[in-house]
Design an enzyme around this catalytic site. Structure first.
Site, PDB file in Angstrom:
ATOM      1  N   LYS A  43      10.753  -9.510 -21.568  1.00 38.05           N
ATOM      2  CA  LYS A  43      10.434  -8.214 -20.977  1.00 38.05           C
ATOM      3  C   LYS A  43      11.247  -7.169 -21.712  1.00 38.05           C
ATOM      4  CE  LYS A  43       8.120  -6.980 -17.094  1.00 38.05           C
ATOM      5  NZ  LYS A  43       7.028  -7.575 -16.374  1.00 38.05           N
ATOM      6  N   GLY A  57      -0.136  -4.362   2.880  1.00 37.31           N
ATOM      7  CA  GLY A  57      -0.363  -3.565   1.670  1.00 37.31           C
ATOM      8  C   GLY A  57      -1.788  -3.772   1.180  1.00 37.31           C
ATOM      9  N   GLY A  84      -3.572  -2.340  -1.388  1.00 38.50           N
ATOM     10  CA  GLY A  84      -3.732  -1.636  -2.665  1.00 38.50           C
ATOM     11  C   GLY A  84      -4.629  -2.411  -3.604  1.00 38.50           C
ATOM     12  N   VAL A 108      -4.400  -5.191  -5.066  1.00 34.59           N
ATOM     13  CA  VAL A 108      -4.594  -6.613  -4.774  1.00 34.59           C
ATOM     14  C   VAL A 108      -5.003  -6.813  -3.310  1.00 34.59           C
ATOM     15  CG1 VAL A 108      -3.552  -8.903  -4.743  1.00 34.59           C
ATOM     16  CG2 VAL A 108      -2.844  -7.259  -6.491  1.00 34.59           C
TER      17      VAL A 108
HETATM   18  P1  NAD Z   1      -0.500  -1.148  -5.207  1.00 32.16           P
HETATM   19  O1  NAD Z   1       0.547  -0.139  -5.458  1.00 32.16           O
HETATM   20  O2  NAD Z   1      -1.881  -0.898  -5.691  1.00 32.16           O
HETATM   21  O3  NAD Z   1      -0.618  -1.424  -3.632  1.00 32.16           O
HETATM   22  C1  NAD Z   1       0.494  -1.633  -2.818  1.00 32.16           C
HETATM   23  C2  NAD Z   1       0.134  -1.113  -1.427  1.00 32.16           C
HETATM   24  O4  NAD Z   1       1.202  -1.464  -0.557  1.00 32.16           O
HETATM   25  C3  NAD Z   1      -0.014   0.401  -1.377  1.00 32.16           C
HETATM   26  O5  NAD Z   1      -1.216   0.719  -0.688  1.00 32.16           O
HETATM   27  C4  NAD Z   1       1.219   0.861  -0.572  1.00 32.16           C
HETATM   28  O6  NAD Z   1       0.964   2.000   0.220  1.00 32.16           O
HETATM   29  C5  NAD Z   1       1.494  -0.352   0.282  1.00 32.16           C
HETATM   30  N1  NAD Z   1       2.877  -0.497   0.736  1.00 32.16           N
HETATM   31  C6  NAD Z   1       4.012  -0.234   0.062  1.00 32.16           C
HETATM   32  N2  NAD Z   1       5.077  -0.540   0.827  1.00 32.16           N
HETATM   33  C7  NAD Z   1       4.586  -1.031   1.989  1.00 32.16           C
HETATM   34  C8  NAD Z   1       5.189  -1.517   3.171  1.00 32.16           C
HETATM   35  N3  NAD Z   1       6.509  -1.578   3.307  1.00 32.16           N
HETATM   36  N4  NAD Z   1       4.382  -1.931   4.172  1.00 32.16           N
HETATM   37  C9  NAD Z   1       3.034  -1.881   4.052  1.00 32.16           C
HETATM   38  N5  NAD Z   1       2.416  -1.406   2.951  1.00 32.16           N
HETATM   39  C10 NAD Z   1       3.182  -0.984   1.946  1.00 32.16           C
HETATM   40  O7  NAD Z   1       0.077  -2.509  -5.790  1.00 32.16           O
HETATM   41  P2  NAD Z   1      -0.739  -3.820  -6.171  1.00 32.16           P
HETATM   42  O8  NAD Z   1      -1.124  -3.757  -7.597  1.00 32.16           O
HETATM   43  O9  NAD Z   1      -1.771  -4.070  -5.123  1.00 32.16           O
HETATM   44  O10 NAD Z   1       0.402  -4.921  -6.074  1.00 32.16           O
HETATM   45  C11 NAD Z   1       0.905  -5.345  -4.829  1.00 32.16           C
HETATM   46  C12 NAD Z   1       2.064  -6.282  -5.065  1.00 32.16           C
HETATM   47  O11 NAD Z   1       1.642  -7.409  -5.828  1.00 32.16           O
HETATM   48  C13 NAD Z   1       3.212  -5.655  -5.864  1.00 32.16           C
HETATM   49  O12 NAD Z   1       4.420  -6.209  -5.398  1.00 32.16           O
HETATM   50  C14 NAD Z   1       2.945  -6.126  -7.280  1.00 32.16           C
HETATM   51  O13 NAD Z   1       4.140  -6.198  -8.046  1.00 32.16           O
HETATM   52  C15 NAD Z   1       2.395  -7.514  -7.036  1.00 32.16           C
HETATM   53  N6  NAD Z   1       1.530  -8.015  -8.098  1.00 32.16           N
HETATM   54  C16 NAD Z   1       0.439  -7.321  -8.456  1.00 32.16           C
HETATM   55  C17 NAD Z   1      -0.414  -7.816  -9.432  1.00 32.16           C
HETATM   56  C18 NAD Z   1      -1.662  -7.080  -9.837  1.00 32.16           C
HETATM   57  O14 NAD Z   1      -2.510  -7.686 -10.507  1.00 32.16           O
HETATM   58  N7  NAD Z   1      -1.833  -5.814  -9.465  1.00 32.16           N
HETATM   59  C19 NAD Z   1      -0.115  -9.042 -10.046  1.00 32.16           C
HETATM   60  C20 NAD Z   1       1.020  -9.761  -9.645  1.00 32.16           C
HETATM   61  C21 NAD Z   1       1.833  -9.228  -8.664  1.00 32.16           C
END
Ligand code: NAD
Length: 362
Positions: free
Chosen positions: A86, A186, A188, A190
């Protein structure tokens, strides 16, 4: 992130079990550049480039080292021929325009000097446009411009497959998704597609988000229930799917949980490794995050290879096999799934180091 004064850069590097740290100070922008290479037994290190302002260069270095180690586990967890690495661009403050471009170009040329030992990609603070600039200087960019995709839906597909495998292995809700109560924290990139997949197969979804309106709208769409974000841990459900932020599993929240299984996309869900023991003592099965959330990481190299959606989905669905293998190994050895997953990774790395392993992306 903790802001207590960290060790010196020398002490941090001495105490790290990774292979190497490439360090450069970019004078024109006052940026510390760290490329942390944790373990390249499986292949060249592949991991994103994080750009942000840290309280000190040491904080940036520590982040790079921690994230690089996470990538070692992520790639080994899905048997991909990549190592853990990284990079961090620890900028002194907001950076845009020609100064940002200059930094990215110099970073790209640094990657050329490493001759492919490390391949970069997007991460927090960097954008597809930033990757395009870097790619003008070097070929060592993971997803080349034009190949960029949103990994969220693939990550969601992997989490869905992992949940299905785990409910079958652990006989939760008779091993069926239909009628399974899944709390998605959450909604978002995912969480939303995950909730759609689950609801599409008859699960009863309980949704929460800091943005309560987003959760309520989606719940309305899917015939689910929106719950306040503060009740994510204490609400009774079969599966708690953390899809928001890291470290939600800590000594406080673990006592509140009223679920049978934990499986979600968030990275670094365990606040500390010890929490996994307490989760097991409470009779809850924790599916390790880096195993169940690997769908997006699986998809990206396949896209770069020109694979079509069907082939990518087929490969992502293999998350289910890995989840089954880890839960069985944990049950047989009387250890937690987190320990079983780490053990499996260490075995994979050791076989590769002995030259006994041939891995491929497909
Ligand atoms: P995102 O930012 O699109 O969505 C996250 C959502 O969580 C947002 O809607 C936010 O408002 C909400 N949120 C934040 N804090 C919160 C809380 N305390 N309680 C409830 N909701 C809360 O992120 P994402 O891309 O959907 O990723 C979600 C998680 O998965 C992250 O931790 C990310 O690192 C991990 N992740 C994502 C991917 C990917 O492909 N996007 C891959 C591996 C891991």
């Amino acid at each position: 992130m903790k802001t207590t004064a960290p060790d010196s850069i020398e002490r941090l590097i001495e105490g790290w079990d990774g292979e190497a740290v490439v360090t450069r100070f970019d004078k024109p922008t006052g940026t510390w550049i760290f490329v942390a290479l944790h373990d390249t037994s499986l292949g060249p290190a592949v991991g994103g480039c994080r750009l942000r302002a840290y309280p000190s260069p040491q904080h940036g270095l520590r982040d790079a080292m921690r994230l690089a180690e996470g990538m070692t586990y992520k790639w080994a967890g899905i048997d991909f021929p990549f190592g853990g690495g990284k990079s961090v661009l620890a900028v002194p403050g907001p950076l845009d325009g020609a100064r940002r471009e200059g930094l990215l170009r110099r970073f790209g040329r640094l990657l050329n000097a490493l001759r492919g030992t490390y391949v970069t990609g997007e991460d927090l603070g960097t954008t597809p446009e930033d990757m395009s600039v870097i790619a003008e200087e070097t070929e060592y960019v993971h997803a080349r411009p034009g190949e960029l995709l949103d990994p969220g839906p693939y990550t969601a597909l992997g989490v869905f497959a992992g949940i299905e495998a785990a409910v079958q292995e652990c006989d939760v809700n008779g091993g069926r998704i239909d009628g399974l109560r899944v709390l998605v924290q959450g909604v978002g990139d995912v969480g939303e597609p995950l909730a759609r997949l689950l609801a599409g197969r008859g699960a009863r979804v309980l949704l929460c988000d800091l943005d309560a309106r987003k959760a309520a709208t989606l719940a309305g769409d899917l015939g689910g229930t929106a719950i306040p974000a503060a009740e994510a841990y204490s609400t009774e459900c079969d599966v708690y799917a953390p899809c928001a932020i890291g470290a939600t599993l800590n000594p406080g929240t673990v006592e509140e949980l009223r679920c049978a299984l934990i499986a979600g996309s968030a990275n670094n869900q365990l606040d500390s490794p010890r929490v996994a023991d307490r989760i097991a003592q409470r009779g809850i099965v924790y599916v390790p995050d880096y195993i169940v959330n690997a769908g997006g990481a699986t998809a990206l190299p396949l896209v770069a290879e020109g694979a079509d959606d069907e082939r990518i989905r087929e490969r992502v669905l293999r998350v289910a096999d890995t989840v089954r293998a880890i839960l069985r190994r944990a049950a047989d050895a009387g250890i937690t799934p987190a320990a079983a997953a780490d053990e499996r990774v260490r075995e994979t790395l050791a076989s590769a180091a002995r030259g006994e392993l041939e891995l491929s992306v497909s």
